[in-house]
Design an enzyme around this catalytic site. Structure first.
Site, mmCIF file in Angstrom:
data_model
loop_
_atom_site.group_PDB
_atom_site.id
_atom_site.type_symbol
_atom_site.label_atom_id
_atom_site.label_comp_id
_atom_site.label_asym_id
_atom_site.label_seq_id
_atom_site.Cartn_x
_atom_site.Cartn_y
_atom_site.Cartn_z
ATOM 1 N N LEU A 14 0.810 -1.184 -0.060
ATOM 2 C CA LEU A 14 -0.113 0.083 0.023
ATOM 3 C C LEU A 14 0.916 1.243 -0.002
ATOM 4 O O LEU A 14 0.314 2.467 0.167
ATOM 5 C CB LEU A 14 -1.314 -0.152 1.227
ATOM 6 N N CYS A 15 2.079 1.165 -0.090
ATOM 7 C CA CYS A 15 2.952 2.358 -0.397
ATOM 8 C C CYS A 15 2.781 3.056 -1.601
ATOM 9 O O CYS A 15 2.839 2.180 -2.648
ATOM 10 C CB CYS A 15 4.535 1.934 -0.055
ATOM 11 N N HIS A 16 2.927 4.114 -1.862
ATOM 12 C CA HIS A 16 2.971 4.886 -3.025
ATOM 13 C C HIS A 16 4.271 4.840 -3.714
ATOM 14 O O HIS A 16 5.437 4.908 -3.419
ATOM 15 C CB HIS A 16 2.417 6.387 -2.827
ATOM 16 N N MET A 74 8.860 4.863 5.046
ATOM 17 C CA MET A 74 9.138 3.485 4.666
ATOM 18 C C MET A 74 10.115 3.257 3.756
ATOM 19 O O MET A 74 10.713 2.268 3.781
ATOM 20 C CB MET A 74 7.893 3.085 4.015
ATOM 21 N N GLU A 75 10.345 4.470 2.884
ATOM 22 C CA GLU A 75 11.714 4.305 2.172
ATOM 23 C C GLU A 75 12.985 4.239 2.946
ATOM 24 O O GLU A 75 13.854 3.438 2.776
ATOM 25 C CB GLU A 75 11.578 5.619 1.117
ATOM 26 N N ASP A 108 23.423 -11.656 5.171
ATOM 27 C CA ASP A 108 23.880 -12.551 3.868
ATOM 28 C C ASP A 108 25.432 -12.648 3.705
ATOM 29 O O ASP A 108 25.787 -13.589 3.471
ATOM 30 C CB ASP A 108 23.321 -12.106 2.650
#
Length: 237
Positions: free
Chosen positions: A152-154, A190-191, A205
């Site tokens: 739901l992020c733009h 969020m970014e 990793d």
């Protein structure tokens, strides 16, 4: 058997079921069962179904207004969540009416390596190569893909991404900070968090062949600026 009879006689369903002539016939049949139980156990159940049927012929009704009133507390809990619609469904926020402003966000996380892995990373002796440089590039690439990872992020046109990684000899960890910036109608928190998290995953990793005890911890927003809510900064920063 006596416990079952007491349960049924006290339940609201028994009161609803024993309100017609047919139900009274059923109550009479149950009365016969009581008599049989009395002959076996020497006494009837403390609360009989027949008595319950005769004295408590009540129908329980629940209307929509009662149900809505009972559910109002839950509705209040989610009313402030913009990604949840009026019916509780997931939705993407419409930002078309928002003002275009400068948006900045900073997030951080910590990767606890342990002494052995820390020494290998610090001396650049990991077989996969330069851990911090690869993780830095991964964090930048991750920030660009945020809308593909978080449903739901733009899809935001980022104007700046910064990912910094530093070795912390006090707890043998890597401290990571990610920053994202944009000029637009929605925030870039969020970014920034994706940048820091993907960088942390990449550190894992690169080092997992040496140790499986590595931990990615304390993923959190540190600061945001711009938009209707204005500036925010974590107090312990």
């Amino acid at each position: 058997m006596m416990m079952i009879c007491r349960f049924v006689s006290r339940s609201p369903w028994s009161r609803r079921f024993f309100s017609s002539d047919a139900d009274r016939r059923l109550a009479n049949a149950i009365s016969e069962i009581h008599k049989e139980m009395e002959s076996v156990f020497g006494e009837p159940p403390a609360s009989g179904l027949a008595g319950s049927a005769e004295n408590h012929s009540v129908t329980l009704n629940f209307n929509d207004s009662q149900i809505r009133s009972e559910g109002c507390t839950e509705n209040k809990l989610v009313s402030g969540l913009t990604h949840i619609g009026s019916q509780g469904e997931a939705q993407m926020v419409d930002v078309s009416l928002k003002e275009i402003t400068k948006r900045v966000a900073v997030a951080s996380c910590k990767v606890i390596l342990g002494r052995e892995v820390f020494d290998l990373v610090a001396s650049e002796q990991m077989k996969k190569g330069d851990v911090l440089s690869v993780a830095k590039m991964a964090g930048i690439c991750g920030a660009k893909q945020t809308s593909n990872l978080i449903p739901l992020c733009h899809n935001i046109n980022l104007t700046h991404i910064r990912v910094d990684l530093s070795l912390n000899p006090q707890d043998f960890s890597v401290d990571i900070e990610g920053e994202a910036a944009s000029t637009g109608k929605t925030g870039v928190e969020m970014e920034a968090m994706t940048a820091a998290t993907v960088a942390g995953l990449t550190v894992y990793d690169m080092c997992k062949a040496v140790s499986k005890h590595i931990q990615i911890t304390n993923v959190q927003l540190e600061h945001k600026a711009g938009g209707k809510s204005g500036d925010w900064r974590r107090k312990n920063r």
